[in-house]
Enzyme design. Structure first.
Site, PDB file in Angstrom:
ATOM      1  N   SER A  75      15.928   4.799  -1.185  1.00  0.00           N
ATOM      2  CA  SER A  75      15.951   3.802  -2.154  1.00  0.00           C
ATOM      3  C   SER A  75      16.201   2.455  -1.458  1.00  0.00           C
ATOM      4  O   SER A  75      15.452   1.399  -1.933  1.00  0.00           O
ATOM      5  CB  SER A  75      16.535   4.028  -3.315  1.00  0.00           C
ATOM      6  OG  SER A  75      18.142   4.097  -3.198  1.00  0.00           O
ATOM      7  N   GLN A  96      -8.028  10.193  -2.074  1.00  0.00           N
ATOM      8  CA  GLN A  96      -6.915  10.837  -1.319  1.00  0.00           C
ATOM      9  C   GLN A  96      -5.803   9.831  -1.477  1.00  0.00           C
ATOM     10  O   GLN A  96      -4.535  10.198  -1.893  1.00  0.00           O
ATOM     11  CB  GLN A  96      -7.185  11.286  -0.201  1.00  0.00           C
ATOM     12  CG  GLN A  96      -8.232  12.733   0.159  1.00  0.00           C
ATOM     13  CD  GLN A  96      -8.458  12.742   1.412  1.00  0.00           C
ATOM     14  OE1 GLN A  96      -8.447  12.321   2.347  1.00  0.00           O
ATOM     15  NE2 GLN A  96      -9.053  14.113   1.543  1.00  0.00           N
ATOM     16  N   LEU A  97      -6.061   8.759  -0.999  1.00  0.00           N
ATOM     17  CA  LEU A  97      -4.874   7.622  -0.747  1.00  0.00           C
ATOM     18  C   LEU A  97      -4.260   7.187  -2.250  1.00  0.00           C
ATOM     19  O   LEU A  97      -3.108   7.165  -2.112  1.00  0.00           O
ATOM     20  CB  LEU A  97      -5.549   6.277  -0.067  1.00  0.00           C
ATOM     21  CG  LEU A  97      -4.610   5.280   0.195  1.00  0.00           C
ATOM     22  CD1 LEU A  97      -3.473   5.698   1.130  1.00  0.00           C
ATOM     23  CD2 LEU A  97      -5.201   4.078   0.685  1.00  0.00           C
ATOM     24  N   ARG A 101       1.104   6.972  -5.390  1.00  0.00           N
ATOM     25  CA  ARG A 101       1.064   5.698  -6.188  1.00  0.00           C
ATOM     26  C   ARG A 101       2.426   5.190  -6.242  1.00  0.00           C
ATOM     27  O   ARG A 101       2.445   3.820  -6.418  1.00  0.00           O
ATOM     28  CB  ARG A 101       0.660   6.077  -7.684  1.00  0.00           C
ATOM     29  CG  ARG A 101      -0.719   6.520  -7.998  1.00  0.00           C
ATOM     30  CD  ARG A 101      -1.035   6.872  -9.250  1.00  0.00           C
ATOM     31  NE  ARG A 101      -0.252   8.273  -9.810  1.00  0.00           N
ATOM     32  CZ  ARG A 101      -0.831   9.398  -9.490  1.00  0.00           C
ATOM     33  NH1 ARG A 101      -2.073   9.688  -8.821  1.00  0.00           N
ATOM     34  NH2 ARG A 101      -0.308  10.564  -9.811  1.00  0.00           N
ATOM     35  N   GLN A 109     -12.306  -3.255  -3.169  1.00  0.00           N
ATOM     36  CA  GLN A 109     -13.541  -4.003  -3.354  1.00  0.00           C
ATOM     37  C   GLN A 109     -14.503  -2.908  -4.157  1.00  0.00           C
ATOM     38  O   GLN A 109     -14.641  -1.708  -4.118  1.00  0.00           O
ATOM     39  CB  GLN A 109     -14.458  -3.736  -1.642  1.00  0.00           C
ATOM     40  CG  GLN A 109     -15.609  -4.404  -2.038  1.00  0.00           C
ATOM     41  CD  GLN A 109     -16.589  -4.543  -0.732  1.00  0.00           C
ATOM     42  OE1 GLN A 109     -16.731  -3.465  -0.002  1.00  0.00           O
ATOM     43  NE2 GLN A 109     -16.673  -5.710  -0.167  1.00  0.00           N
ATOM     44  N   GLN A 111     -17.514  -1.499  -6.557  1.00  0.00           N
ATOM     45  CA  GLN A 111     -18.897  -1.111  -6.769  1.00  0.00           C
ATOM     46  C   GLN A 111     -19.584  -1.757  -7.712  1.00  0.00           C
ATOM     47  O   GLN A 111     -20.824  -1.865  -7.853  1.00  0.00           O
ATOM     48  CB  GLN A 111     -19.156   0.279  -6.248  1.00  0.00           C
ATOM     49  CG  GLN A 111     -18.910   0.847  -5.120  1.00  0.00           C
ATOM     50  CD  GLN A 111     -19.230   2.250  -5.000  1.00  0.00           C
ATOM     51  OE1 GLN A 111     -18.982   3.142  -6.013  1.00  0.00           O
ATOM     52  NE2 GLN A 111     -19.480   2.939  -3.865  1.00  0.00           N
ATOM     53  N   ASN A 184       5.792  -0.354   0.182  1.00  0.00           N
ATOM     54  CA  ASN A 184       7.423  -0.253   0.404  1.00  0.00           C
ATOM     55  C   ASN A 184       7.602   0.670   1.671  1.00  0.00           C
ATOM     56  O   ASN A 184       6.629   1.839   1.979  1.00  0.00           O
ATOM     57  CB  ASN A 184       8.392  -0.560  -0.520  1.00  0.00           C
ATOM     58  CG  ASN A 184       8.746   1.008  -1.081  1.00  0.00           C
ATOM     59  OD1 ASN A 184       8.842   2.173  -0.584  1.00  0.00           O
ATOM     60  ND2 ASN A 184       8.559   0.967  -2.541  1.00  0.00           N
ATOM     61  N   ARG A 186       9.828   2.828   2.119  1.00  0.00           N
ATOM     62  CA  ARG A 186      10.294   4.191   1.942  1.00  0.00           C
ATOM     63  C   ARG A 186       8.736   5.003   1.371  1.00  0.00           C
ATOM     64  O   ARG A 186       8.682   6.077   1.714  1.00  0.00           O
ATOM     65  CB  ARG A 186      11.141   4.261   0.602  1.00  0.00           C
ATOM     66  CG  ARG A 186      11.510   5.723  -0.136  1.00  0.00           C
ATOM     67  CD  ARG A 186      12.102   5.710  -1.359  1.00  0.00           C
ATOM     68  NE  ARG A 186      12.823   6.746  -1.609  1.00  0.00           N
ATOM     69  CZ  ARG A 186      13.467   7.073  -3.069  1.00  0.00           C
ATOM     70  NH1 ARG A 186      13.475   5.947  -3.698  1.00  0.00           N
ATOM     71  NH2 ARG A 186      14.033   8.066  -3.116  1.00  0.00           N
ATOM     72  N   ARG A 195       0.704  13.007   5.603  1.00  0.00           N
ATOM     73  CA  ARG A 195      -0.711  12.788   6.160  1.00  0.00           C
ATOM     74  C   ARG A 195      -0.780  12.618   7.443  1.00  0.00           C
ATOM     75  O   ARG A 195      -1.818  12.503   7.915  1.00  0.00           O
ATOM     76  CB  ARG A 195      -1.201  11.708   5.382  1.00  0.00           C
ATOM     77  CG  ARG A 195      -1.207  11.638   3.731  1.00  0.00           C
ATOM     78  CD  ARG A 195      -2.215  12.710   3.251  1.00  0.00           C
ATOM     79  NE  ARG A 195      -2.352  12.564   1.681  1.00  0.00           N
ATOM     80  CZ  ARG A 195      -3.297  13.197   1.038  1.00  0.00           C
ATOM     81  NH1 ARG A 195      -4.056  13.940   1.690  1.00  0.00           N
ATOM     82  NH2 ARG A 195      -3.377  13.074  -0.275  1.00  0.00           N
TER      83      ARG A 195
END
Length: 230
Positions: A75, A96-97, A101, A109, A111, A184, A186, A195
């Site tokens: 932290s 996926q990204l 969160r 961007q 649509q 950040n 972490r 990933r």
């Protein structure tokens, strides 16, 4: 018709004095000194100058950072953040990204508001070609033909008066997008651990993970070891 796009990642900004900020946050938890004194005082320089007391490489500051990573007290790394421009990635990658969160901020961007019509500024929607499709001539030709057909469908719907927010329903998962992303440290280390190449992630997001790591380490070389441990 739109065109093929390739991923581009640029580091736009990051926390100044990142190493010193991390040191201050860590020592705040264990020192009777006030954070302002830890940041402005001589303690950081002492840690920087003294050899690592754990017998490993680097300074005692490096030893402190290793201890924090190994103990899971990460932290304290949330005080360091990085902002990236991420361009030419697919909507597959976006889906996926955004599962990551906590510790991330995304501005993508739209649509809905940005036209993908052939006669507008973008000249049609852009798209990502998976390498395994691109490597097979017949598959690549079919894929490109399909992208053209979808572009024609989008243009026709717009011509018929359908708003962009509804015409976009015909655009594929392979449609390219751009975003500004802040995370950040972490969160980035956690993302990379899940990933990075060799962990079973799909090729595009694994490529992104490696590009993010590379940009961060270029800016703050001392962090390389912590990505290696991720």
């Amino acid at each position: 018709m739109g065109s093929q796009k390739r991923m581009n990642v640029e580091l736009l900004s990051y926390t100044p004095n990142a190493r010193k900020i991390a040191f201050t946050a860590i020592r705040t938890c264990y020192s009777p000194s006030e954070p302002s004194d830890l940041f402005e005082g001589a303690e950081y320089e002492r840690y920087q100058e003294q050899p690592a007391s754990d017998g490993q490489e680097g300074s005692d500051a490096d030893r402190l950072f290793r201890h924090i990573i190994n103990s899971g007290h990460t932290s304290t790394l949330e005080h360091i953040s990085f902002t990236f421009a991420i361009e030419g990635v697919s909507r597959v990658l976006l889906a996926q990204l955004t599962r990551h969160r906590v510790g991330f901020g995304f501005s993508v961007q739209s649509q809905r508001y940005v036209s993908d019509a052939s006669d507008k500024k973008k000249g049609g929607f852009q798209y990502v070609v998976p390498p395994k499709i691109g490597a097979i001539g017949e598959a690549a030709a079919y894929y490109e033909q399909l992208m053209g057909t979808l572009q024609e469908a989008y243009d026709k719907l717009v011509e018929l008066g359908v708003p962009k927010e509804d015409a976009r329903f015909v655009l594929p998962n392979g449609a390219a997008t751009n975003m500004t992303m802040t995370a950040n440290l972490r969160a980035l280390l956690s993302f990379y651990s899940k990933r990075k190449p060799g962990r079973g992630a799909q090729w595009e997001i694994a490529e992104l993970a490696e590009e993010l790591r590379r940009k961060v380490v270029e800016a703050e070389p001392w962090l390389d070891a912590y990505f290696e441990q991720a």
